[in-house]
Design a protein around this motif. Structure first.
Motif, PDB file in Angstrom:
ATOM      1  N   PHE A  95      31.487  37.180  59.518  1.00  0.00           N
ATOM      2  CA  PHE A  95      32.593  36.733  58.677  1.00  0.00           C
ATOM      3  C   PHE A  95      32.592  35.219  58.531  1.00  0.00           C
ATOM      4  O   PHE A  95      31.883  34.516  59.239  1.00  0.00           O
ATOM      5  CB  PHE A  95      33.936  37.204  59.267  1.00  0.00           C
ATOM      6  CG  PHE A  95      34.039  38.692  59.373  1.00  0.00           C
ATOM      7  CD1 PHE A  95      34.425  39.464  58.282  1.00  0.00           C
ATOM      8  CD2 PHE A  95      33.745  39.338  60.562  1.00  0.00           C
ATOM      9  CE1 PHE A  95      34.511  40.843  58.376  1.00  0.00           C
ATOM     10  CE2 PHE A  95      33.823  40.717  60.665  1.00  0.00           C
ATOM     11  CZ  PHE A  95      34.215  41.474  59.573  1.00  0.00           C
ATOM     12  N   THR A  96      33.421  34.743  57.610  1.00  0.00           N
ATOM     13  CA  THR A  96      33.684  33.315  57.446  1.00  0.00           C
ATOM     14  C   THR A  96      35.190  33.140  57.653  1.00  0.00           C
ATOM     15  O   THR A  96      35.960  33.143  56.681  1.00  0.00           O
ATOM     16  CB  THR A  96      33.241  32.826  56.054  1.00  0.00           C
ATOM     17  OG1 THR A  96      33.830  33.679  55.064  1.00  0.00           O
ATOM     18  CG2 THR A  96      31.729  32.865  55.908  1.00  0.00           C
ATOM     19  N   ASP A 100      38.050  33.352  54.844  1.00  0.00           N
ATOM     20  CA  ASP A 100      38.664  34.686  54.824  1.00  0.00           C
ATOM     21  C   ASP A 100      40.183  34.586  54.951  1.00  0.00           C
ATOM     22  O   ASP A 100      40.926  35.256  54.226  1.00  0.00           O
ATOM     23  CB  ASP A 100      38.111  35.561  55.952  1.00  0.00           C
ATOM     24  CG  ASP A 100      36.640  35.903  55.767  1.00  0.00           C
ATOM     25  OD1 ASP A 100      36.114  35.725  54.649  1.00  0.00           O
ATOM     26  OD2 ASP A 100      36.015  36.349  56.752  1.00  0.00           O
ATOM     27  N   TRP A 101      40.658  33.744  55.872  1.00  0.00           N
ATOM     28  CA  TRP A 101      42.108  33.593  56.052  1.00  0.00           C
ATOM     29  C   TRP A 101      42.732  32.779  54.922  1.00  0.00           C
ATOM     30  O   TRP A 101      43.882  32.992  54.560  1.00  0.00           O
ATOM     31  CB  TRP A 101      42.425  32.996  57.418  1.00  0.00           C
ATOM     32  CG  TRP A 101      42.352  34.049  58.486  1.00  0.00           C
ATOM     33  CD1 TRP A 101      41.365  34.223  59.409  1.00  0.00           C
ATOM     34  CD2 TRP A 101      43.292  35.091  58.705  1.00  0.00           C
ATOM     35  NE1 TRP A 101      41.639  35.322  60.181  1.00  0.00           N
ATOM     36  CE2 TRP A 101      42.829  35.871  59.778  1.00  0.00           C
ATOM     37  CE3 TRP A 101      44.499  35.453  58.101  1.00  0.00           C
ATOM     38  CZ2 TRP A 101      43.518  36.982  60.257  1.00  0.00           C
ATOM     39  CZ3 TRP A 101      45.188  36.557  58.593  1.00  0.00           C
ATOM     40  CH2 TRP A 101      44.697  37.307  59.654  1.00  0.00           C
TER      41      TRP A 101
END
Length: 141
Positions: A95-96, A100-101
């Motif tokens: 993930f990044t 992502d958030w």
């Protein structure tokens, strides 16, 4: 009716399963865990109800949780977010986290990797404490 196969497999040797899972996710075995905390994990993992609950959580992640996530896509987090994840963990490989958030929040997102794998509090407690005090400031005191 017997328990489903995953629950029977874990229940056959719950301490082995726990230590195997911790080792796989931390990269450092059970070493980062306080012996008292590890003993409590082992006690809980020996309880068939705890094994069942853990398996139900994984089942939900592959089913109803996905529906809930899709239904929640229109909502945005409306407070600052600080994300921490282990540099040797699955999150860092797949993930990044910052971007992502950012896609899920209105204000900015900050954060960084920490030394270790999945278990940030156990593997990097000082880094976690410094990051929490830096993010929350005097409100933690």
């Amino acid at each position: 009716q017997p328990a489903p196969l995953p629950e029977r497999l874990i229940g056959a040797d719950p301490v082995f399963y726990l230590r195997w899972k911790i080792g796989a996710w931390s990269g450092a075995g059970a070493g980062p865990f306080d012996p008292r905390a590890l003993a409590e994990y082992e006690r809980c993992f020996a309880d068939p109800a705890a094994i069942h609950a853990m398996c139900e959580d994984y089942r939900a992640a592959a089913s109803i949780d996905l529906e809930h996530d899709r239904a929640d896509l229109a909502h945005r987090i409306e407070c600052p977010v600080h994300v921490l994840w282990g540099e040797r963990g699955l999150v860092n490989r797949l993930f990044t986290p910052i971007s992502d958030w950012q896609a899920r929040t209105l204000p900015g997102v900050s954060g960084r990797t920490t030394p270790g794998g999945h278990y940030v509090p156990e593997e990097a407690p000082e880094v976690l404490a410094d990051e929490m005090f830096g993010f929350f400031g005097a409100s933690l005191l």
